[in-house]
Structure formats: C-alpha cells, structure tokens
Scaffold this active site. Structure first.
Site, short mmCIF file in Angstrom:
data_model
loop_
_atom_site.label_atom_id
_atom_site.label_comp_id
_atom_site.label_asym_id
_atom_site.label_seq_id
_atom_site.Cartn_x
_atom_site.Cartn_y
_atom_site.Cartn_z
N GLU A 1 -33.33 47.57 -82.40
CA GLU A 1 -34.48 47.08 -82.71
C GLU A 1 -35.24 48.29 -81.93
O GLU A 1 -35.11 49.12 -80.86
CB GLU A 1 -34.69 45.68 -80.81
N CYS A 2 -36.47 48.24 -82.89
CA CYS A 2 -37.78 49.28 -82.53
C CYS A 2 -37.20 51.04 -82.08
O CYS A 2 -36.79 51.68 -83.02
CB CYS A 2 -38.57 48.47 -81.27
N GLY A 3 -37.01 51.58 -81.11
CA GLY A 3 -36.77 52.56 -80.82
C GLY A 3 -35.35 52.52 -81.33
O GLY A 3 -34.38 53.91 -81.37
N TYR B 1 -33.65 50.98 -83.71
CA TYR B 1 -33.95 51.20 -84.79
C TYR B 1 -34.58 53.07 -85.05
O TYR B 1 -34.43 53.52 -86.38
CB TYR B 1 -34.91 50.94 -85.53
N SER C 1 -34.05 46.85 -87.09
CA SER C 1 -35.49 46.86 -87.73
C SER C 1 -36.69 47.12 -86.37
O SER C 1 -35.99 47.22 -85.67
CB SER C 1 -35.85 44.94 -88.18
#
Length: 435
Positions: free
Chosen positions: A325-327, A329, A423
């Site tokens: 997730e985010c980082g 990803y 993502s």
C-alpha cells in the site's frame, strides 16, 4: 460509558498536543483511557498510543460504516475506559462531499465535544467564535473549551470573562510555549518513533494541561449521554491470509490498527518484521503486507537489504500473496527516485517506477472497486495521500477502479502480477451500499 471528542475550529489549534497531555494527565490520576483518532490519519495514533499506554484506533465517519465505528468503540473502551478521540481538521470540516465530519462522529457516538481554541490572536472575539460552533448543530454538544496559547494572566482573564457571558465552561488554560510544538514533514507530524524526546514531551504536555484543568468537570461531561455502542461481530475487511507477516518500522508505519484487529478477529495470526533492519518475513507466512510509510526517506537502505530482498523474492516465487500500500507499492516496484533525483533499485516484483523528486500532492478519500477477484472481492473505501509520482506502470492486471469522494471517475489504479499486488490506496473498510 464515557467519552470525549477533542476538536477545534480549524487545524493548527493544538489538538494533538492537548490530546496527548489529557491522555497522560488522566492516566496519572489512575483513570484508564482508550485513545482514538477521527479520520484517516495514520501518524497521530502512534503518539496517542504512547501517551495513553494502549493502542489507538481510527474512527472515520466518512470511510467507515457506522456499525464498524460502533463495534470498534465498544471493543476499544471495554473495562470502563474513557474513550478520548482527537478530531481531524475543524469540527465541521469533512470530505469533498461535505460528509464525514468530526461532528458526525460526535453525534453518532454521543460524545461530548471539548473545543480547543488557539487564543494567541484574540481576546473577546473568542465568545462569538465558540458560540457559533456550539450552536451550529443541535445534535452536537460542545460542553467546554480548552484555551490554548494564552499569553498572560490578563489575557486569560479577558478570555474567561467573554466566555462567561455565553455560559461556556473553561476546562483548561494552556500558556503559550514553543516547546509544546511537534515537528512536521510532508505527510504530517514526524513519526512518534523518530521523536527522540517523546516521553518527556508527553510529560511536558500533561503538565501544561494539568496546570489549570477542571478534571472533575471533564470527567462529568465525559459521562453525559454517550450512546451505547454495539460490539457485534460485524463483517470486516477479510485478512490477506491465515498467517500474515506485516512490515513495521519507521519506513512502513502506516498500518491501521482497526484493520489488523479485524484480521485477528477473523482468525488470522500476525507477525511483524523490519525491512530497515534487513529482516525477512516469517518463513511460514502465507501472506505479506507492506503498508505505507516513508520509503522515499530510506530508499538507499531498503535497496541494500539482502535478507529483506531475498525473503520477498522467495515468497513471490512460491506464490505467497504479497500486498503493498502506497509506500509498500513503491517498494514492490522496480525503482524509486529519491528527493535528490537518485534512482534506487527496489524489489522489481511489479513494473512500477516512482519519483519523489517530482513532487505532486495526491490527497482524498476514495471509493475502490476490485477489477478482478484475485486479491480483493468487495467494494471498499480508502484514502490516498502521497507526494511521489508515477514515472511508469508497465504490463500487469489493474487492481482497482477508483472514484473520489464526490463520485468523479479517477480510472484504474494499482497493479497485480499473480499473487503480488499494490496501489497507492490505503484501504479502510468495506464500502456501504451507496458506494
């Protein structure tokens, strides 16, 4: 049943410092507390946990179904603890669609609102300001005020006299003190784990709150009218696996405690490992979760961790489900360009290159719908907040289709290759019917 919402007219009034001080001051008096944070914030809860001596849960009136908020409140404040929730932004500020305000949360749970007012640039004007907030919604009870950043005894007297005229109780008075400011960076406060003097700061905040605080009144309003939340075993975000290895250190600190709690309640076993310490995930894990954080500040170290890299690559080769997730990803991608423009090689499990040098803010609530059912099966709510940009996204199955809070179609987001997916979305809850 007891609870308070610590709110303010706007951001920057000092809610976090006041909340930390209150949590610690109540504990000093032998009162058990249950810390909470309204909204999608994933940094403040670590500070609240340190001050309150127990984990902090998020209560998000936009992204969470009412039944999840109620269940979390019932579970979190068990044992006759006082639920102390810090609001986000201003009391009546919500998402782009106007929904999900801290006031909505106070109304749902029946929480008394304590309004923190930055009085540094006002005197008698405090009265119409507070009166406006107190009278704006009939279902929201502003029970008292904490005056913050008060300059002198004379200043305090003027503020108190103005509030007496509208019969608004003053719960506490905190003087102006630059030492009570917390350092910040691009996503909010510098993380609790990076604050070298965190414990002494919390003690100092507790001293400041306690100096002129009517704790008897505070406890009385905490017990007024809190709705009885239900602890029903509701449907929650399903766990990624039966035994989940979760990355956790200052580069991967943005996991929501309510989600991990939900996974445990569904029977999942959770272990933690530190990529920055070059640790591999547990060998028996059948799923790996890389949450958000600050990998852009530690890209060089992450790219040079042989055990972390080997552990993730081996897990991917064995078909273990890996979700970033985010980082997370960004780290699953092929490369990460740091603030100085230097590229660092990441895990290469997804064809993604991200750039933190070319900064652009992406911020807002999201409705996310899985494109296929390989990893996720239901519509969900999420939050997006990052400054890095995508340089490239190569071939792979798209993970989500995304809309923003007002329903604008933002198109596809994220990628999946086999059992590896990620993502920029921070997942929060299963979506309600309207999503």
């Amino acid at each position: 049943m007891s609870g308070l919402l610590i709110a303010a007219p706007s951001s920057g009034a000092g809610k976090t410092t006041v909340t930390l001080g209150l949590l610690r001051a109540l504990r000093r008096r032998g009162i058990a507390v249950a810390p909470g944070k309204a909204g999608p914030d994933y940094i403040d809860p670590a500070f609240h946990a340190a001050a309150g001596g127990t984990l902090c849960l998020n209560f998000d009136p936009w992204a969470m179904r009412p039944e999840l908020i109620s269940a979390n409140a019932a579970l979190h404040r068990s044992g006759d603890r006082i639920l102390v929730i810090e609001a986000m932004m201003g009391l009546f500020d919500g998402a782009a669609d106007g929904k999900g305000t801290a006031a909505d949360l106070a109304a749902q749970l029946g929480l008394s609102v304590v309004l923190v007012v930055d009085a540094s640039r006002m005197s008698q004007s405090v009265a119409p300001l507070v009166a406006g907030f107190a009278g704006f919604r009939a279902d929201v009870r502003v029970a008292g005020v904490i005056l913050n950043k008060v300059g002198s005894d004379r200043h305090e007297a003027m503020l108190r006299q103005a509030l007496e005229a509208i019969r608004m109780p003053v719960i506490a008075v905190i003087g102006s003190d630059k030492a009570l400011a917390l350092p910040e960076r691009h996503l909010g406060l510098v993380q609790a784990g990076e604050h070298a003097r965190l414990e002494s700061f919390i003690e100092q905040a507790a001293d400041a709150v306690s100096e002129e605080c009517n704790f008897e009144f505070l406890l009385r309003i905490a017990r007024q009218g809190l709705n009885r939340p239900s602890a029903a075993n509701i449907d929650r975000l399903p766990p990624l696996g039966a035994t989940i290895a979760v990355a956790r250190d200052i580069a991967f600190a943005f996991s929501y405690e309510h989600m991990l709690l939900g996974w445990r309640r569904r029977g999942a076993a959770i272990s933690f490992f530190s990529p920055l310490a070059d640790e591999a995930p547990a060998a028996d894990a059948d799923a790996i979760y890389l949450p958000g954080g600050y990998p852009e500040l530690h890209a060089g170290k992450l790219s040079q961790g042989p055990n972390f890299r080997a552990g993730l690559l081996d897990a991917a080769a064995r078909g273990i489900r890996i979700y970033g997730e985010c980082g997370g990803y960004m780290v699953l991608g092929e490369g990460l360009i740091d603030a100085e423009g230097k590229r660092h090689e990441m895990l290469g499990l997804l064809p993604v290159v991200t750039n933190y040098a070319a900064r652009k803010r992406h911020l807002g609530y999201r409705h996310v719908m899985p494109v296929d059912h390989a990893i996720f099966h239901r519509a969900m709510t999420a939050h997006e907040f990052h400054y890095s940009t995508l340089v490239s996204e190569g071939d792979g199955e798209r993970l989500f289709h995304v809309r923003d809070a007002i329903g604008t179609d933002l198109g596809p987001a994220g990628l999946r290759r086999g059992q590896v997916a990620g993502s920029y979305m921070h997942l929060i809850d299963l979506a309600g019917i309207s999503a």
